[in-house]
Design an enzyme around this catalytic site. Sequence first.
Site, PDB file in Angstrom:
ATOM      1  N   ASN A   6       0.863  -1.179   0.000  1.00  0.00           N
ATOM      2  CA  ASN A   6       0.000   0.000   0.000  1.00  0.00           C
ATOM      3  C   ASN A   6       0.903   1.234   0.000  1.00  0.00           C
ATOM      4  O   ASN A   6       1.508   1.550   1.012  1.00  0.00           O
ATOM      5  CB  ASN A   6      -0.886  -0.036   1.261  1.00  0.00           C
ATOM      6  CG  ASN A   6      -1.654   1.254   1.457  1.00  0.00           C
ATOM      7  OD1 ASN A   6      -1.796   2.058   0.537  1.00  0.00           O
ATOM      8  ND2 ASN A   6      -2.168   1.443   2.673  1.00  0.00           N
ATOM      9  N   LYS A   8       0.062   4.309  -0.244  1.00  0.00           N
ATOM     10  CA  LYS A   8      -0.527   5.520   0.354  1.00  0.00           C
ATOM     11  C   LYS A   8      -0.307   6.710  -0.599  1.00  0.00           C
ATOM     12  O   LYS A   8      -0.340   6.529  -1.811  1.00  0.00           O
ATOM     13  CB  LYS A   8       0.054   5.765   1.743  1.00  0.00           C
ATOM     14  CG  LYS A   8      -0.010   4.483   2.583  1.00  0.00           C
ATOM     15  CD  LYS A   8       0.255   4.672   4.037  1.00  0.00           C
ATOM     16  CE  LYS A   8       0.138   3.326   4.741  1.00  0.00           C
ATOM     17  NZ  LYS A   8       0.216   3.428   6.180  1.00  0.00           N
ATOM     18  N   HIS A  84      -9.337   1.206   4.868  1.00  0.00           N
ATOM     19  CA  HIS A  84      -8.057   1.368   5.563  1.00  0.00           C
ATOM     20  C   HIS A  84      -8.243   2.308   6.757  1.00  0.00           C
ATOM     21  O   HIS A  84      -9.032   3.258   6.692  1.00  0.00           O
ATOM     22  CB  HIS A  84      -7.012   1.931   4.597  1.00  0.00           C
ATOM     23  CG  HIS A  84      -5.636   1.927   5.172  1.00  0.00           C
ATOM     24  ND1 HIS A  84      -5.188   2.913   6.017  1.00  0.00           N
ATOM     25  CD2 HIS A  84      -4.633   1.021   5.064  1.00  0.00           C
ATOM     26  CE1 HIS A  84      -3.948   2.624   6.389  1.00  0.00           C
ATOM     27  NE2 HIS A  84      -3.588   1.480   5.831  1.00  0.00           N
ATOM     28  N   GLU A  86      -6.576   4.685   7.834  1.00  0.00           N
ATOM     29  CA  GLU A  86      -6.365   6.116   7.539  1.00  0.00           C
ATOM     30  C   GLU A  86      -7.609   6.726   6.896  1.00  0.00           C
ATOM     31  O   GLU A  86      -7.926   7.885   7.127  1.00  0.00           O
ATOM     32  CB  GLU A  86      -5.116   6.292   6.656  1.00  0.00           C
ATOM     33  CG  GLU A  86      -3.846   6.084   7.473  1.00  0.00           C
ATOM     34  CD  GLU A  86      -2.652   5.554   6.688  1.00  0.00           C
ATOM     35  OE1 GLU A  86      -2.651   5.597   5.451  1.00  0.00           O
ATOM     36  OE2 GLU A  86      -1.697   5.079   7.347  1.00  0.00           O
ATOM     37  N   GLU A 150      -5.167  -4.899  10.657  1.00  0.00           N
ATOM     38  CA  GLU A 150      -4.140  -3.878  10.850  1.00  0.00           C
ATOM     39  C   GLU A 150      -4.403  -3.133  12.153  1.00  0.00           C
ATOM     40  O   GLU A 150      -5.175  -2.168  12.170  1.00  0.00           O
ATOM     41  CB  GLU A 150      -4.165  -2.883   9.686  1.00  0.00           C
ATOM     42  CG  GLU A 150      -3.845  -3.520   8.347  1.00  0.00           C
ATOM     43  CD  GLU A 150      -3.313  -2.491   7.354  1.00  0.00           C
ATOM     44  OE1 GLU A 150      -2.217  -2.713   6.829  1.00  0.00           O
ATOM     45  OE2 GLU A 150      -3.970  -1.468   7.138  1.00  0.00           O
ATOM     46  N   GLY A 156       2.627   2.351  10.713  1.00  0.00           N
ATOM     47  CA  GLY A 156       3.559   3.460  10.532  1.00  0.00           C
ATOM     48  C   GLY A 156       4.265   3.877  11.814  1.00  0.00           C
ATOM     49  O   GLY A 156       4.882   4.935  11.878  1.00  0.00           O
ATOM     50  N   SER A 186       3.578  -2.043  10.245  1.00  0.00           N
ATOM     51  CA  SER A 186       5.032  -2.073  10.402  1.00  0.00           C
ATOM     52  C   SER A 186       5.655  -3.420  10.041  1.00  0.00           C
ATOM     53  O   SER A 186       6.584  -3.880  10.701  1.00  0.00           O
ATOM     54  CB  SER A 186       5.424  -1.652  11.825  1.00  0.00           C
ATOM     55  OG  SER A 186       4.969  -0.338  12.090  1.00  0.00           O
ATOM     56  N   GLY A 207       2.937  -1.152   4.208  1.00  0.00           N
ATOM     57  CA  GLY A 207       2.936   0.264   3.857  1.00  0.00           C
ATOM     58  C   GLY A 207       4.341   0.737   3.549  1.00  0.00           C
ATOM     59  O   GLY A 207       4.876   0.513   2.460  1.00  0.00           O
TER      60      GLY A 207
HETATM   61  P1  PGA Z   1       3.002   0.360   7.575  1.00  0.00           P
HETATM   62  O1  PGA Z   1       1.522   0.551   6.950  1.00  0.00           O
HETATM   63  O2  PGA Z   1       3.532  -0.926   7.019  1.00  0.00           O
HETATM   64  O3  PGA Z   1       3.767   1.568   7.100  1.00  0.00           O
HETATM   65  O4  PGA Z   1       2.828   0.309   9.053  1.00  0.00           O
HETATM   66  C1  PGA Z   1       0.659  -0.532   6.789  1.00  0.00           C
HETATM   67  C2  PGA Z   1      -0.644  -0.066   6.193  1.00  0.00           C
HETATM   68  O5  PGA Z   1      -1.088   1.038   6.548  1.00  0.00           O
HETATM   69  O6  PGA Z   1      -1.263  -0.756   5.346  1.00  0.00           O
END
Ligand code: PGA
Length: 225
Positions: A6, A8, A84, A86, A150, A156, A186, A207
């Site tokens: 992803n 983003k 997601h 976010e 998640e 993140g 992460s 991500g």
């Molecule tokens: P991250 O994001 O691997 O940067 O923690 C994962 C995601 O939001 O899908």
Amino acid sequence: MLIAGNWKMFKGPAETLEFFDRFEAPDGVEVVICPPFVSLEAAVGEEWTIYAQNVHWASEGAFTGEISAGMLVELGVQGAIVGHSERRHWFGETDETVNLRCHAALEAGLSVIACVGETETEREAGATDAVLRLQVAAIPQHENLVIAYEPVWAIGTGKTATPEIAEEAHALIKSLHPTRVLYGGSVKPDNAAELLAQRNVDGALVGGASLDPESFAAICRAAVA
Ligand code: PGA
């Protein structure tokens, strides 16, 4: 194993093509890449499976800033991420809109990665189970849909769920919804193998570490190891 990246709000079309010039994945792993909308057209010209990061529920209409499932299909996109955290946090996504978006995508022939996960406050309050049950109940069952677990506190932040925490949540989700469940939060080359080795972890939604072709390739290799 399904490993999805992803991106983003990173990588326009030029950087997207640079990524694909350098990216190689081993056989035996299903790789999906989810670039921003404006980079989808560049990405679908490459040899990989491309999903969008969101999709609207209407086929067309007065929805400024949104993209329909039919438009994605026309472009050659094969699926979309839905719900997601976010989107839930910044853009008012709810279980109801997640449900609508999933249905529209599936009906148009797109595959879906539907995301669920508790916040840190919810986990500390002992509400993880209840939150996951509600979120999962809003997600339709379909052969072209997988769920991504998640935990919001792990996205993140560099704070990965332990393999035990992931395994427990995945087992719960699978008891409610018979589907593959990806772990996200992460995931990095150095923790991927341990997470992916859990019985109920069927892949990863990555991500930050999916932005670099070498680190994303290393996670893909961990999935086939
Ligand atoms: P991250 O994001 O691997 O940067 O923690 C994962 C995601 O939001 O899908």
